[in-house]
Every structure is written in C-alpha cells, then in structure tokens.
Scaffold this active site. Structure first.
Site, mmCIF file in Angstrom:
data_model
loop_
_atom_site.group_PDB
_atom_site.id
_atom_site.type_symbol
_atom_site.label_atom_id
_atom_site.label_comp_id
_atom_site.label_asym_id
_atom_site.label_seq_id
_atom_site.Cartn_x
_atom_site.Cartn_y
_atom_site.Cartn_z
ATOM 1 C CD GLU A 266 -41.795 43.332 55.848
ATOM 2 O OE1 GLU A 266 -42.801 43.818 55.274
ATOM 3 O OE2 GLU A 266 -40.642 43.533 55.501
ATOM 4 C CB CYS A 300 -42.848 46.110 51.618
ATOM 5 S SG CYS A 300 -41.708 46.054 52.972
HETATM 6 C C1 UN1 Z 1 -39.287 45.372 52.221
HETATM 7 O O1 UN1 Z 1 -39.235 46.279 51.411
HETATM 8 O O2 UN1 Z 1 -39.496 44.212 51.848
HETATM 9 O O3 UN1 Z 1 -37.915 50.436 56.237
HETATM 10 C C2 UN1 Z 1 -39.108 45.556 53.686
HETATM 11 C C3 UN1 Z 1 -37.642 49.995 55.123
HETATM 12 C C4 UN1 Z 1 -37.226 48.573 54.971
HETATM 13 C C5 UN1 Z 1 -38.267 47.829 54.199
HETATM 14 C C6 UN1 Z 1 -37.961 46.387 54.094
HETATM 15 N N1 UN1 Z 1 -36.985 47.958 56.251
HETATM 16 O O4 UN1 Z 1 -37.699 50.700 54.126
#
Ligand code: UN1
Length: 506
Positions: A266, A300
């Site tokens: 991810e 992210c």
């Molecule tokens: C990350 O920022 O590494 O929906 C992933 C969201 C979170 C993001 C996680 N699940 O903002």
C-alpha cells in the site's frame, strides 16, 4: 477523555524514559540504544530504542519458522479469540496509546482516537474472518466418483513493514491479518515510531499470543528491512510506505531462489478532487480542508490537487484561504489542535524545498505562518498553491500542501487524463450534483477509493475497504473481504471416493 489523556501524559512524564528494543521470542534484546525524539518539541527525547541486528533477525526467523505449523493448526477460532483479546486490550488502554502517539508521532488527539479505533476494528474484522473461513474447507461441485475441497492455511513466516503515519493502526492491522491467516510474523515498525510498536507487541503477547508467533525487529530499512526481505524463509511481505521502497522489496523477494512470495503493498498517491459548477461550495471547502490538512496532510489518502471550474474557482479559493486561517496549529495533546507537526526534519525539508520550487513556476496563494513554533517543533504551515498546469507536480508531496488547478469545461477531459498519466490510483474525490459528471471522472481517473460529495480520508474498516492500484499499491484492500486471502495459501484436496469405499461425507 481530555482528563484521562492528561493523566496518561503525566504518568508518561514521570517515566524516566520509554524504551523499545527487539522482542525475539519474547526476550527484550539488550544493546546500544539511540534516542527517539519528539516532532512536537525538538528538545525533548521521548525514549530510546535498541535496533535489531542481523543476528536478531536470524534468530527470530528460526523461532517463527518452528512455531508456524502449530499456530496454523490451532485454527481460525482460536487465533480469532486472541486477536479479539488484543482489540479489547487496546480499547481499554486507549489513553496511554494516545499519549504515546501524540508525543512520538505528533498525532492529534482526534487522529489518535480514530487510530486506536481503527487498530481495534482491524483486529476484530480479521478475527471474524478467520473464525468464519479458516476452519472448514469449502466443498466444490465436481464429477461423480470424487470429492473436491478448497481450504486455506497460513503461508509460513510473514514479514510486516509499517509506516510512521499510522504507527498503531497499520502496524497492528498488518500483523493481525498475517496472524489471522495462520502465519507467524516478524514485524518491522517505522524508524520514527518504535515506541508505540513495542507497546503494541507487548500487548499482543499479554493478550495470549505465544512469544514465538510474533517478533519485533526495529531498525533501519537498509539493514533490518533488507535482512527481512532477502531472507529465504520469508513467505510473504505486507508493506505500507513509499512506492520506491515497495519496488526495492519486490526486487529483494524476486532475487531469492526460494519460494516466490507475495508482496501486499500500500504505497503513495497523487490524489485529486474534481469539482464542477453544480457542487455545493461550502461542502467542497469543508471537505477539501479536512482531506488536505487533516493529519498535517500525512496520509497516503490525503487530497493533493483540487480541480476547480473557472466559473467558481475564485470563490472557492477565497473560501479555502479563509478556512485555513481558522486551523489551529500546535500541540497535538491540546484537544483544540487541528494540525500537529510533520514527522521529522527531513520531512519538513522536503516540503520547504517543494514550496521553493513552486515559488518559481506557480503561485503561492496562502501559507499559514506558524511563528516561533517553527523553531520548537517540526511544524509546517498549511499551504495553498495554484498550479498553471500539472507538469509541476510529478510525485506525491507528503504534508499539508494543497495544489489548485483551474480548468475550462472543454479542457476537463485532457486534465483528468494528465492526472491519470502520473500513474497513481489511490483516492479520488468528486464534487458535483450530476451523476453524469461522477461517471465521467470515474472513467478517466484510476483510483481504489472514490469519494463523492464528501471528504476523502479515514476509510472505515469493513465499510470502506482501502487500497490503490498502479503506483499506489497491489491490493487487495485492507479492511476488506479479500485482504486475508493474500496472506493465506489455498489448498485443493481431491479424493477418489470409489477407492476408499464411498463419499466420507455421505
Ligand atoms: C496511509 O496513509 O498510509 O483512509 C494509509 C485513510 C487511511 C489511509 C491509510 N486508511 O485515510
């Protein structure tokens, strides 16, 4: 909640120091410790950590390899029960976890609460799936004379490598998934956040997880990460972090002469929000501010570029700039704070250099002045930049910087295609009251998570399975029904029933 966190913080202040170290088969490994500093207050040492050595990694592998078949044989229900106990323990100890994350990672209390809940949800969600799916094989239809069953089991030793921006939720979520599926785990936390990780692993063990089933190996990617991902005993890797590091891990795994191992990655995003003239402007402003500057933009999933139609762009930009003035920037343990610091000096330097580059080719519409906070912690003022074109933005910028691009109706398709060409595909925001516009944008811009007329961060486990495509990751989505399957090995068993005197199930 405020009082309880205040108490947790005071208790925390009294401790000489928080310590983290490798936990190999339950033993805290001794060694030379180095400091863990707080992003909130540069002068403050939060704790100390002993990094794992390559020998610790080797010992942990031996132990985890030996423990894996027994852990797998326990079955989904027994594994799920331990994950549920871990979820309950985190819920009960939320204040302490919030306090550690506020100081070590600069997490605001609101973000910290959401993060503990997410960690708890991951444990319960994967526990439920392990209980439901891992104890019985599914009988498949087939020709007369034989039976066919499809079942799942652990793959072996899974390596988890997690980021500092969700130092508990993603750290514990990756581990919970790998454990639920019947793997034993070697976990490497981010270099910036070993203290909360140490706490979480101790809690897993206290919740009933055998010490040889989960090992903690803090340290640098170049040393500990490399040892974990080049080892022939690694059956799979779950990684959340940068696209570049995901590529490195892929290469390490591929270079080994042992089993071909899956990578569940991810990674980053260059997330856009497309607004048309039918959108509700107040809603756009609210959702954009929240998605771009919440968590200091260190998600992210965060919004990086908002695309505004020329007819309403001025009004929305003015609204965004006004709303930025209202943001409270500062101490993450103050419940009134909206935006805490960024994680460290390097992160801030990258943001400063980005703004410098933007000053040349783009227009800085607004940058909030953080005053003397700049010198006490790694604070960075939320910034709004208008881009003449997307050419200036090649890659993810990880922090509270929002870019604006204005478009004319007839250029919209070309601009959306330019964003798609960057190769990411994580989150996408759409603000419009026309379903034809929703469909058009969705067909032009790749994204794993699409949010229509709302903010685009904070995916809820089990409700909004989360993950991207292209440069943003491999899938399957975390907190979704297919994630665990990637951590499991499938096994089809075909029996010639004639040869054993009939169908054993009849
Ligand atoms: C990350 O920022 O590494 O929906 C992933 C969201 C979170 C993001 C996680 N699940 O903002």
């Amino acid at each position: 909640a405020r009082d309880r966190v205040a108490r947790a913080l005071t208790a925390f202040d009294r401790e000489d120091q928080l310590m983290a170290s490798p936990l190999v088969a339950g033993h805290a490994v001794d060694g030379a410790a180095h400091q863990v500093m707080s992003p909130v207050d540069m002068a403050r040492q939060v704790g100390a950590v002993v990094d794992a050595s390559v020998e610790d990694v080797d010992t942990a592998f031996d132990s985890a390899v030996a423990a894996q078949p027994g852990w797998d044989r326990r079955g989904g229900k027994a594994r799920g029960a331990i994950l549920r106990a871990m979820g309950d323990a985190m819920e009960a100890d939320m204040d302490r976890l919030l306090a550690i994350m506020a100081i070590e990672a600069g997490k605001t209390l609101a973000d910290g609460i959401a993060e503990v809940r997410e960690a708890v949800d991951f444990c319960r969600y994967y526990a439920a799936q392990a209980e439901r799916e891992f104890d019985s094989a599914v009988r498949l239809p087939g020709p007369a004379g034989e039976t066919n069953h499809l079942g799942m089991k652990g793959r072996g030793v899974f390596v988890t490598i997690s980021p500092w921006n969700f130092p508990l939720a993603i750290f514990a979520g990756q581990i919970a998934a790998a454990l639920a599926a019947g793997n034993t785990v070697l976990a490497k936390p981010a270099e910036q956040t070993p203290l909360i990780a140490f706490e979480a692993v101790r809690m897993f063990h206290a919740a009933g997880l055998p010490a040889d089933v989960l090992h903690l190996l803090p340290g640098r990617g170049e040393i500990v990460g490399a040892a974990l991902t080049t080892d022939p005993r690694t059956a799979g890797v779950a990684f959340t972090g940068s696209t570049e590091v995901a590529r490195l891990i892929n290469r390490s795994l591929a270079a080994r002469e042992t089993a071909i191992a899956p990578l569940v990655a991810e990674t980053g995003g260059l997330n856009g929000m497309f607004v048309d003239t039918t959108a509700l402007k107040e809603q756009v402003i609210d959702d954009a501010i929240n998605s771009a500057f919440g968590s200091a933009g260190q998600r992210c999933s965060a919004l990086r570029v908002i695309f505004l139609p020329e007819d309403t762009a001025d009004e929305i930009i003015e609204g965004l700039a006004g709303a930025m003035d209202e943001l409270q920037i500062g101490d993450p343990t103050d419940p009134a704070t909206d935006v805490g610091p960024v994680i460290d000096n390097e992160a801030r330097e990258i943001l400063l250099r980005h703004v410098e580059r933007m000053e040349a080719g783009a227009k800085i519409i607004k940058q909030i002045d953080v005053g003397d906070k700049f010198d006490s912690g790694f604070f960075f003022g939320p910034t709004l930049v208008e881009l003449p074109s997307l050419d200036l933005l090649e890659r993810e910028v990880f922090g509270p910087i929002l870019h604006v691009v204005r478009y004319k109706r007839k250029e919209m398709t070309a601009i959306a295609a330019e964003l798609a060409d960057k190769g990411y595909g994580l989150t996408l925001g759409i603000h419009s009251r026309l379903s034809s516009f929703h469909r058009q944008i969705q067909s032009l811009v790749p994204a794993g998570n699409i949010y229509v007329n709302r903010n685009m961060v904070g995916a809820v486990v089990g409700v909004q399975p989360f993950g991207g495509e292209g440069l943003s990751g491999t899938g399957p989505k975390a907190g979704g029904p297919h994630y665990l399957h990637r951590f499991a090995g499938e096994r089809t068993v075909t029996i010639n029933i004639a040869a054993q005197g009939g169908d054993p199930e009849l």
